[in-house]
Design a protein around this motif. Structure first.
Motif, PDB file in Angstrom:
ATOM      1  N   GLN A 103       0.845  -1.175   0.000  1.00 36.81           N
ATOM      2  CA  GLN A 103       0.000   0.000   0.000  1.00 36.81           C
ATOM      3  C   GLN A 103       0.888   1.235   0.000  1.00 36.81           C
ATOM      4  O   GLN A 103       1.752   1.386   0.850  1.00 36.81           O
ATOM      5  N   ARG A 104       0.650   2.112  -0.934  1.00 37.82           N
ATOM      6  CA  ARG A 104       1.526   3.251  -1.087  1.00 37.82           C
ATOM      7  C   ARG A 104       1.390   4.254   0.053  1.00 37.82           C
ATOM      8  O   ARG A 104       2.361   4.842   0.494  1.00 37.82           O
ATOM      9  N   PHE A 105       0.166   4.473   0.529  1.00 32.75           N
ATOM     10  CA  PHE A 105      -0.044   5.605   1.428  1.00 32.75           C
ATOM     11  C   PHE A 105      -0.449   5.238   2.844  1.00 32.75           C
ATOM     12  O   PHE A 105      -0.840   6.091   3.623  1.00 32.75           O
ATOM     13  N   MET A 138       1.907   2.211 -10.559  1.00 31.03           N
ATOM     14  CA  MET A 138       1.484   1.891  -9.200  1.00 31.03           C
ATOM     15  C   MET A 138       0.049   2.319  -8.949  1.00 31.03           C
ATOM     16  O   MET A 138      -0.720   1.629  -8.291  1.00 31.03           O
ATOM     17  N   HIS A 139      -0.289   3.462  -9.498  1.00 29.06           N
ATOM     18  CA  HIS A 139      -1.657   3.941  -9.402  1.00 29.06           C
ATOM     19  C   HIS A 139      -2.611   2.942 -10.065  1.00 29.06           C
ATOM     20  O   HIS A 139      -3.670   2.622  -9.552  1.00 29.06           O
ATOM     21  N   ARG A 140      -2.160   2.445 -11.193  1.00 23.66           N
ATOM     22  CA  ARG A 140      -3.007   1.535 -11.944  1.00 23.66           C
ATOM     23  C   ARG A 140      -3.249   0.212 -11.224  1.00 23.66           C
ATOM     24  O   ARG A 140      -4.298  -0.400 -11.360  1.00 23.66           O
ATOM     25  N   HIS A 191       2.349   6.051 -12.463  1.00 24.02           N
ATOM     26  CA  HIS A 191       1.126   5.607 -13.129  1.00 24.02           C
ATOM     27  C   HIS A 191       0.914   4.120 -12.923  1.00 24.02           C
ATOM     28  O   HIS A 191      -0.179   3.660 -12.637  1.00 24.02           O
ATOM     29  N   GLU A 223      -7.091  -3.345  -8.800  1.00 22.25           N
ATOM     30  CA  GLU A 223      -7.525  -4.052  -7.610  1.00 22.25           C
ATOM     31  C   GLU A 223      -8.934  -3.629  -7.210  1.00 22.25           C
ATOM     32  O   GLU A 223      -9.759  -4.444  -6.796  1.00 22.25           O
ATOM     33  N   VAL A 264      -3.691  -0.196  -8.092  1.00 27.56           N
ATOM     34  CA  VAL A 264      -4.785   0.025  -7.154  1.00 27.56           C
ATOM     35  C   VAL A 264      -6.105   0.081  -7.889  1.00 27.56           C
ATOM     36  O   VAL A 264      -7.102  -0.493  -7.453  1.00 27.56           O
ATOM     37  N   THR A 295       6.896   9.525 -13.808  1.00 23.11           N
ATOM     38  CA  THR A 295       5.433   9.425 -13.878  1.00 23.11           C
ATOM     39  C   THR A 295       5.020   8.049 -14.391  1.00 23.11           C
ATOM     40  O   THR A 295       3.971   7.541 -14.018  1.00 23.11           O
ATOM     41  N   ASP A 317       8.268   8.893  -7.556  1.00 24.00           N
ATOM     42  CA  ASP A 317       8.137  10.350  -7.540  1.00 24.00           C
ATOM     43  C   ASP A 317       8.976  11.010  -8.625  1.00 24.00           C
ATOM     44  O   ASP A 317       8.810  12.190  -8.913  1.00 24.00           O
TER      45      ASP A 317
END
Lengths: 244, 244
Positions: free
Chosen positions: A99-101, A139-141, A137, A146, A143, A133, A130
């Motif tokens: 989990q990133r955050f 990593m964002h993807r 992206h 999921e 989630v 991009t 960071d």
DNA sequence: CGTTATTTTGATAAGTGTCAACTAGCGTGG
DNA sequence: CCACGCTAGTTGACACTTATCAAAATAACG
């Protein structure tokens, strides 16, 4: 040196040794990394094995690492407020955990089989994300993907009856373990009671539905955990998965 | 010029006029933007109202916008493969809708009440996110939060019986609409059949459980959709939400 | 080979779905 | 304005599914 077929750059020789033979270099998370990034991350990655039942990530501990699963199956469990332990998902070879955050790890990842994985330092990958991009992206993807899966699963659990739940679970596991097969044997990573926990039904009902699927010839069972899907089409139909 | 404390400082006069009186400037998505970012995004934002039942986002269309919900309730529905329409969630004032990486919109967002919202151009916000890790993180975090919620909901739907599902839905709606209240009246944004659809139970069962909750004094009902929570504590208990 | 945990099977109770009838609310048109 | 029909919601009777409790069968293990 003949590198002509390499889809990565001329630097391919610079790929860290342990990565060179890894299938994930071709398909998994690492295929999204440039050689330079791979190299930079390499000192912060450790390859590991763990026996069945050992914990790969532990709920509540400081969130300091990502896990890239290379082989085996991991089950995700969460300790919910009322004290019961809930299985919230399964992860297979190629999947990425973390989990990133979150400050603390939000769920326990326990090896359901013997597993092999790469542990990636969270600060190191976060720093990389960071600066790129493309990686952010990616990593964002994860989630987002999921979320889609979880949403689908939620609908499945809300609307389907016991038979569909059990058939659907077998179907999903088999799809992850050998996607194209019409007939395949799999070693269930979950006990009956874990399946029941996951699907929101009792052990007895799980057992009865498995017996029924067996009686109807969709599957056969030896030694409890060894299940052969005899008819993938009918299994999918029983799970009420129309398309796909 | 001191940008670190700049969020509400000297530049505040430069805030676009329509944003100045908006509560979201203080609390919602926009509170995470600097004045400069807000200004830059402003030409790509349009404030809108929509009547109940109109669509704010439509599944299948090109994914070109985000939506920041300012007032009202929106229901998210997905057309699943077998042709049935499934309610997959509810969104309230302050919530942000949209998918960063989907080419087409993945679900329909229909106004359940009259709504007010800001439509934000996706390319514009995406560009901003690619230049500011802070914004990229913020968007990433939405998805992560949504995943957590969906996971919780999934467990709720898998494990709970009809009574707990209905009580839980009322509880969640009331928490979003007036968080601290011990007793509150709410106008249900969903019909009985929509509630049933969402919870995976039939209309009749929804109706019976509502009647039962009324009979037991946890709620009272006038005009079908107007529900008063008479005892938030007992409602939470009926929903089997121990802590929180 | 006995001991223990897991799984399967059976009998019964509880919960939910299904079908049907009834009620309340509401707009339409006579 | 009222009768009418239409829709959404409620309630009841019954069937079917799943949970619960109990016991037997199977596998795991020292």
């Amino acid at each position: 040196m003949n590198m002509s077929a390499a889809r990565h750059s001329v630097d391919e020789a610079a790929v860290p040794a342990r990565c060179r033979t890894c299938t994930s270099r071709q398909h998994g998370f690492c295929s999204d990394l440039t050689v330079g990034e791979l190299h930079r991350l390499s000192p912060h990655v450790s390859r590991r094995r763990a026996d069945a039942a050992s914990q790969v990530l532990s709920q509540g501990l400081a969130n300091t690492s990502y896990v890239h699963l290379l082989d085996g199956v991991v089950k995700l469990t969460a300790l919910v407020r009322d004290g019961t332990e809930q299985i919230v998902g399964l992860r297979f070879a190629g999947d990425f955990l973390g989990q990133r955050f979150a400050r603390d790890v939000g769920f326990t990842a326990a090896a359901a089989t013997d597993v092999e994985y790469c542990r990636v330092s969270k600060p190191a990958l976060d720093a990389l994300a960071d600066q790129s991009t493309r990686i952010a992206h990616r990593m964002h993807r994860w989630v987002a993907t999921e979320l889609d899966e979880t949403r689908g699963l939620m609908l499945a659990l809300a609307q389907r009856d016991a038979r569909q739940k059990v058939a659907g679970l077998l179907y999903r596991i088999s799809q992850r373990q050998s996607p194209a097969a019409l007939r395949t044997t799999l070693d269930l990573p979950l006990s009956r009671s874990e399946m029941g926990n996951y699907l929101g039904i009792t052990v007895e009902t799980v057992s009865r539905q498995l017996s029924r699927l067996k009686r109807e010839g969709l599957i056969s069972i030896e030694r409890k955990t060894l299940v052969t899907i005899e008819d993938m089409g009918r299994l999918a139909a029983a799970a009420n998965i129309s398309g796909q």
